[in-house]
Scaffold this motif. Structure first.
Motif, PDB file in Angstrom:
ATOM      1  N   LEU A 110       0.873  -1.170   0.000  1.00  0.00           N
ATOM      2  CA  LEU A 110       0.000   0.000   0.000  1.00  0.00           C
ATOM      3  C   LEU A 110       0.917   1.229   0.000  1.00  0.00           C
ATOM      4  N   ALA A 111       0.631   2.177  -0.861  1.00  0.00           N
ATOM      5  CA  ALA A 111       1.534   3.334  -0.960  1.00  0.00           C
ATOM      6  C   ALA A 111       0.726   4.619  -1.016  1.00  0.00           C
ATOM      7  N   THR A 112       1.271   5.638  -0.399  1.00  0.00           N
ATOM      8  CA  THR A 112       0.600   6.933  -0.438  1.00  0.00           C
ATOM      9  C   THR A 112       1.635   8.054  -0.431  1.00  0.00           C
ATOM     10  N   THR A 113       1.229   9.198  -0.967  1.00  0.00           N
ATOM     11  CA  THR A 113       2.030  10.420  -0.870  1.00  0.00           C
ATOM     12  C   THR A 113       1.261  11.322   0.091  1.00  0.00           C
ATOM     13  N   VAL A 114       1.742  11.410   1.327  1.00  0.00           N
ATOM     14  CA  VAL A 114       0.947  12.067   2.373  1.00  0.00           C
ATOM     15  C   VAL A 114       0.687  13.525   1.998  1.00  0.00           C
ATOM     16  N   LEU A 115       1.744  14.227   1.618  1.00  0.00           N
ATOM     17  CA  LEU A 115       1.574  15.604   1.124  1.00  0.00           C
ATOM     18  C   LEU A 115       1.836  15.591  -0.373  1.00  0.00           C
ATOM     19  N   GLN A 116       0.822  15.936  -1.144  1.00  0.00           N
ATOM     20  CA  GLN A 116       0.963  15.829  -2.608  1.00  0.00           C
ATOM     21  C   GLN A 116       1.517  17.122  -3.206  1.00  0.00           C
ATOM     22  N   THR A 117       1.949  18.048  -2.360  1.00  0.00           N
ATOM     23  CA  THR A 117       2.583  19.274  -2.848  1.00  0.00           C
ATOM     24  C   THR A 117       4.041  19.256  -2.400  1.00  0.00           C
ATOM     25  N   CYS A 118       4.890  20.029  -3.078  1.00  0.00           N
ATOM     26  CA  CYS A 118       6.327  19.954  -2.791  1.00  0.00           C
ATOM     27  C   CYS A 118       6.966  21.303  -3.098  1.00  0.00           C
ATOM     28  N   ILE A 119       7.822  21.769  -2.171  1.00  0.00           N
ATOM     29  CA  ILE A 119       8.486  23.063  -2.431  1.00  0.00           C
ATOM     30  C   ILE A 119       9.333  22.995  -3.692  1.00  0.00           C
ATOM     31  N   ARG A 120       9.851  21.803  -3.991  1.00  0.00           N
ATOM     32  CA  ARG A 120      10.715  21.679  -5.173  1.00  0.00           C
ATOM     33  C   ARG A 120       9.898  21.778  -6.466  1.00  0.00           C
ATOM     34  N   TYR A 121       8.647  21.358  -6.402  1.00  0.00           N
ATOM     35  CA  TYR A 121       7.816  21.245  -7.609  1.00  0.00           C
ATOM     36  C   TYR A 121       7.161  22.578  -7.962  1.00  0.00           C
ATOM     37  N   MET A 126       3.643  -0.990   3.922  1.00  0.00           N
ATOM     38  CA  MET A 126       3.128   0.293   3.424  1.00  0.00           C
ATOM     39  C   MET A 126       4.262   1.288   3.232  1.00  0.00           C
ATOM     40  N   VAL A 127       4.134   2.073   2.184  1.00  0.00           N
ATOM     41  CA  VAL A 127       5.102   3.140   1.903  1.00  0.00           C
ATOM     42  C   VAL A 127       4.413   4.486   2.097  1.00  0.00           C
ATOM     43  N   LEU A 128       4.982   5.296   2.984  1.00  0.00           N
ATOM     44  CA  LEU A 128       4.496   6.668   3.182  1.00  0.00           C
ATOM     45  C   LEU A 128       5.554   7.599   2.620  1.00  0.00           C
ATOM     46  N   THR A 129       5.280   8.165   1.445  1.00  0.00           N
ATOM     47  CA  THR A 129       6.228   9.144   0.943  1.00  0.00           C
ATOM     48  C   THR A 129       5.594  10.527   1.079  1.00  0.00           C
ATOM     49  N   THR A 130       6.344  11.562   0.814  1.00  0.00           N
ATOM     50  CA  THR A 130       5.758  12.906   0.908  1.00  0.00           C
ATOM     51  C   THR A 130       6.490  13.881   0.002  1.00  0.00           C
ATOM     52  N   GLY A 131       5.738  14.831  -0.534  1.00  0.00           N
ATOM     53  CA  GLY A 131       6.378  15.989  -1.124  1.00  0.00           C
ATOM     54  C   GLY A 131       7.050  16.745   0.016  1.00  0.00           C
ATOM     55  N   THR A 132       8.019  17.586  -0.308  1.00  0.00           N
ATOM     56  CA  THR A 132       8.767  18.279   0.755  1.00  0.00           C
ATOM     57  C   THR A 132       8.057  19.576   1.121  1.00  0.00           C
ATOM     58  N   PRO A 133       7.621  19.699   2.387  1.00  0.00           N
ATOM     59  CA  PRO A 133       6.962  20.950   2.795  1.00  0.00           C
ATOM     60  C   PRO A 133       8.008  22.017   3.118  1.00  0.00           C
ATOM     61  N   PRO A 134       7.575  23.277   3.277  1.00  0.00           N
ATOM     62  CA  PRO A 134       8.551  24.352   3.529  1.00  0.00           C
ATOM     63  C   PRO A 134       8.952  24.447   4.997  1.00  0.00           C
ATOM     64  N   THR A 135       9.037  23.347   5.682  1.00  0.00           N
ATOM     65  CA  THR A 135       9.405  23.346   7.102  1.00  0.00           C
ATOM     66  C   THR A 135      10.719  22.594   7.259  1.00  0.00           C
ATOM     67  N   GLN A 193       7.276   1.932   5.777  1.00  0.00           N
ATOM     68  CA  GLN A 193       8.468   2.708   5.405  1.00  0.00           C
ATOM     69  C   GLN A 193       8.062   4.169   5.222  1.00  0.00           C
ATOM     70  N   ALA A 194       8.820   5.072   5.855  1.00  0.00           N
ATOM     71  CA  ALA A 194       8.632   6.504   5.616  1.00  0.00           C
ATOM     72  C   ALA A 194       9.727   6.962   4.659  1.00  0.00           C
ATOM     73  N   GLN A 195       9.396   7.935   3.803  1.00  0.00           N
ATOM     74  CA  GLN A 195      10.372   8.453   2.842  1.00  0.00           C
ATOM     75  C   GLN A 195      10.327   9.972   2.859  1.00  0.00           C
ATOM     76  N   CYS A 196      11.486  10.605   3.036  1.00  0.00           N
ATOM     77  CA  CYS A 196      11.538  12.078   2.994  1.00  0.00           C
ATOM     78  C   CYS A 196      12.979  12.511   2.716  1.00  0.00           C
ATOM     79  N   GLU A 197      13.153  13.808   2.529  1.00  0.00           N
ATOM     80  CA  GLU A 197      14.511  14.353   2.445  1.00  0.00           C
ATOM     81  C   GLU A 197      15.109  14.338   3.856  1.00  0.00           C
ATOM     82  N   PRO A 198      16.431  14.428   3.995  1.00  0.00           N
ATOM     83  CA  PRO A 198      17.003  14.480   5.340  1.00  0.00           C
ATOM     84  C   PRO A 198      16.434  15.669   6.120  1.00  0.00           C
ATOM     85  N   PRO A 199      15.865  15.428   7.308  1.00  0.00           N
ATOM     86  CA  PRO A 199      15.343  16.541   8.101  1.00  0.00           C
ATOM     87  C   PRO A 199      16.472  17.363   8.703  1.00  0.00           C
ATOM     88  N   ASP A 200      16.122  18.531   9.260  1.00  0.00           N
ATOM     89  CA  ASP A 200      17.154  19.428   9.812  1.00  0.00           C
ATOM     90  C   ASP A 200      17.838  18.827  11.030  1.00  0.00           C
TER      91      ASP A 200
END
Ligand code: SF4
Length: 370
Positions: free
Chosen positions: A122-133, A179-188, A212-219
Motif C-alpha cells: 500500500l503506498a501513499t504520498t501524504v503531502l501531494q505538494t512539494c516546495i521543489r515542484y 506500506m510506503v508513506l512518501t511525501t512531497g517536501t513541505p517548507p518546514t 516505510q517513511a520516505q523524505c529528504e534528510p530533516p534538519d
C-alpha cells in the motif's frame, strides 16, 4: 513472492528488458488501474512474470515503441507476452484491489488516499505538494507529483485518520503486507518528518502493518528516533542521482542539499533503524555512469544503506518525457556487480521490513542478489 526468490536467469533477463523497454497492451484495461503521474516512478502497470510481480512502464513514449506486447487477458487473467509476433512467456495482471471500491464517510474514494503498488504494497504520498515542484527552475525533472493532484485522482493532504482507515481496509480486504508513506517536501525544516510521524502513529494504532517513511534528510537527526517511536520500521531518503553535476542538472532544487548531508543523515538513520533498514532510490539512466553508481553504492552499503537502483522511467508531461530509458545492457552493467556487492555484504531485500527495496517491483535488483 519477492523478486529474489526462485527466479530463473531467463526470467530475470526478461524482467530487466521489460522494465527498460516498457510494454504495449492489446487491452489497456487489463489488470488493476495503472499509476499515471504522482510522486516517484509512475506510468507503470503491475505485471506478474514467473510468479513475481514487477512494475513495467506502459504509458511512456518508449513503451509505445516497445517490442513487447501483452495480448488481451483470457478469463483467468493470463495474457501471452509477445516479442514482436512471437509468444515468449505467459504473464498476468494483479486484479483491481477490493478496497478501491470504498470511500470515506465524507466521500473521498479510498484510491485517492492510497494505492496498491505491485501485488501487496500500500503506498501513499501524504503531502501531494512539494516546495521543489512549485518552481519550474527548481523542480526535479523526472517527477510528476502534481499531475495526479491536478487531474483530481488524489487529494493534497491525506489526514492520519484517512490513512488509518484505508490501511485497515487494505489489510483486511486485500492482504497488503507493508506500506510506503512518501511525501512531497513541505517548507518546514523537518522536511515532512512530523507529518510522517503523525501518519505512521495513526496507522499503527489501527492495524499491524510494517511501514516505510520516505523524505529528504530533516534538519535534526532526532527526527529519526521520533519516526521510529511513531511506528516507522524503515526509512527511505532518496539520492536519485549521485554525481554533483547530474544532481544539479536533473534536480536543481533538491541538489541544494549536499551529498555530505545525505551521508551524515544515513549514518544517523542507520544507528536508529538498523543496518539494511535504510534505503535510497538511485535512478539509473539520468547521466550517472555505471562506475559512479557503483562507487556510491559501495559507500552506501558500507554505511548500512541498501542502494535501490531503479531504471529511470520517462514520465509523460515531465521535462524528461523524451529522455531515453536506460538500455538493458546498462542496467545489467550496474545490477550484476551491485548484486554481488550486496551478497558479499549480507544485505538482502528479503530482510528489509518494509518499503521499496523490500517490494523490489520497480527494479530487478534483488534477483541479482542470488
Ligand atoms: S518499489 Fe516502491 S514505488 Fe515501486 S512498486 Fe514497490 S513500493 Fe511502489
Amino acid at each position: 513472492m519477492s523478486v529474489s526468490e526462485n527466479v530463473s536467469a531467463k526470467s530475470r533477463q526478461l524482467m530487466t528488458e521489460l522494465q527498460s523497454a516498457g510494454l504495449r497492451l492489446a487491452d489497456p484495461r487489463a489488470g488493476a488501474a495503472s499509476r499515471r503521474g504522482g510522486a516517484g516512478p509512475s506510468d507503470h502497470k503491475a505485471v506478474t512474470v514467473d510468479g513475481v510481480t514487477i512494475m513495467v512502464p506502459v504509458h511512456t513514449s518508449s513503451a509505445w515503441n516497445s517490442p513487447f506486447v501483452a495480448s488481451e487477458p483470457d478469463e483467468t487473467g493470463a495474457s501471452a507476452l509477445m516479442r514482436g509476433t512471437i509468444p515468449i512467456a505467459s504473464i498476468s495482471f494483479p486484479k483491481q484491489p477490493r478496497f478501491y471500491a470504498m470511500q470515506t464517510l465524507d466521500g473521498v474514494p479510498y484510491s485517492h488516499i492510497a494505492t496498491l503498488h505491485s501485488a501487496d504494497v500500500l503506498a501513499t504520498t501524504v503531502l501531494q505538494t512539494c516546495i521543489r515542484y512549485e518552481s519550474r527552475r527548481k523542480t526535479c525533472k523526472f517527477c510528476a507529483i502534481g499531475q495526479s493532484l491536478a487531474a483530481g485522482r488524489t487529494i493534497a493532504h491525506k489526514t492520519p485518520e484517512q490513512l488509518a482507515e484505508v490501511a485497515r481496509a487494505a489489510v483486511l480486504l486485500d492482504g497488503v503486507k507493508h506500506m510506503v508513506l512518501t511525501t512531497g517536501t513541505p517548507p518546514t525544516p523537518d522536511r515532512g518528518a512530523q507529518v510522517l510521524c503523525e501518519s505512521a502513529f495513526a496507522i499503527r494504532a489501527a492495524v499491524d502493518l510494517p511501514i516505510q517513511a520516505q523524505c529528504e534528510p530533516p534538519d535534526d537527526d532526532r527526527w529519526f528516533e521520533r519516526m521510529k517511536a511513531s511506528g516507522v520500521d524503515t526509512l527511505g531518503m532518496h539520492l536519485e542521482a549521485v554525481t554533483p553535476g547530474v544532481r544539479e542538472r536533473i534536480m536543481p532544487g533538491k541538489a541544494s542539499v549536499p551529498l555530505a548531508r545525505y551521508m551524515n543523515a544515513f549514518n544517523a538513520a542507520v544507528s536508529v533503524f538498523g543496518r539494511g533498514q535504510v534505503n535510497t532510490y538511485i535512478l539509473a539512466g539520468l547521466g550517472d555512469s555505471a562506475a559512479a553508481i557503483l562507487d556510491a553504492s559501495r559507500e552506501l552499503i558500507a554505511t548500512g544503506v541498501y542502494p535501490f537502483v531503479v531504471p529511470f522511467v520517462p514520465i509523460s508531461g515531465t521535462p524528461l518525457e523524451d529522455h531515453p530509458a536506460p538500455s538493458p545492457e546498462f542496467m545489467k552493467s550496474v545490477l550484476i556487480p551491485l548484486g554481488a556487492m550486496l551478497r558479499e555484504a549480507g544485505m538482502r531485500s528479503a530482510d528489509i521490513k518494509a518499503g521499496c527495496a523490500k517490494c523490489g517491483a520497480c527494479s530487478s535488483l534483488s534477483s541479482y542478489e542470488e
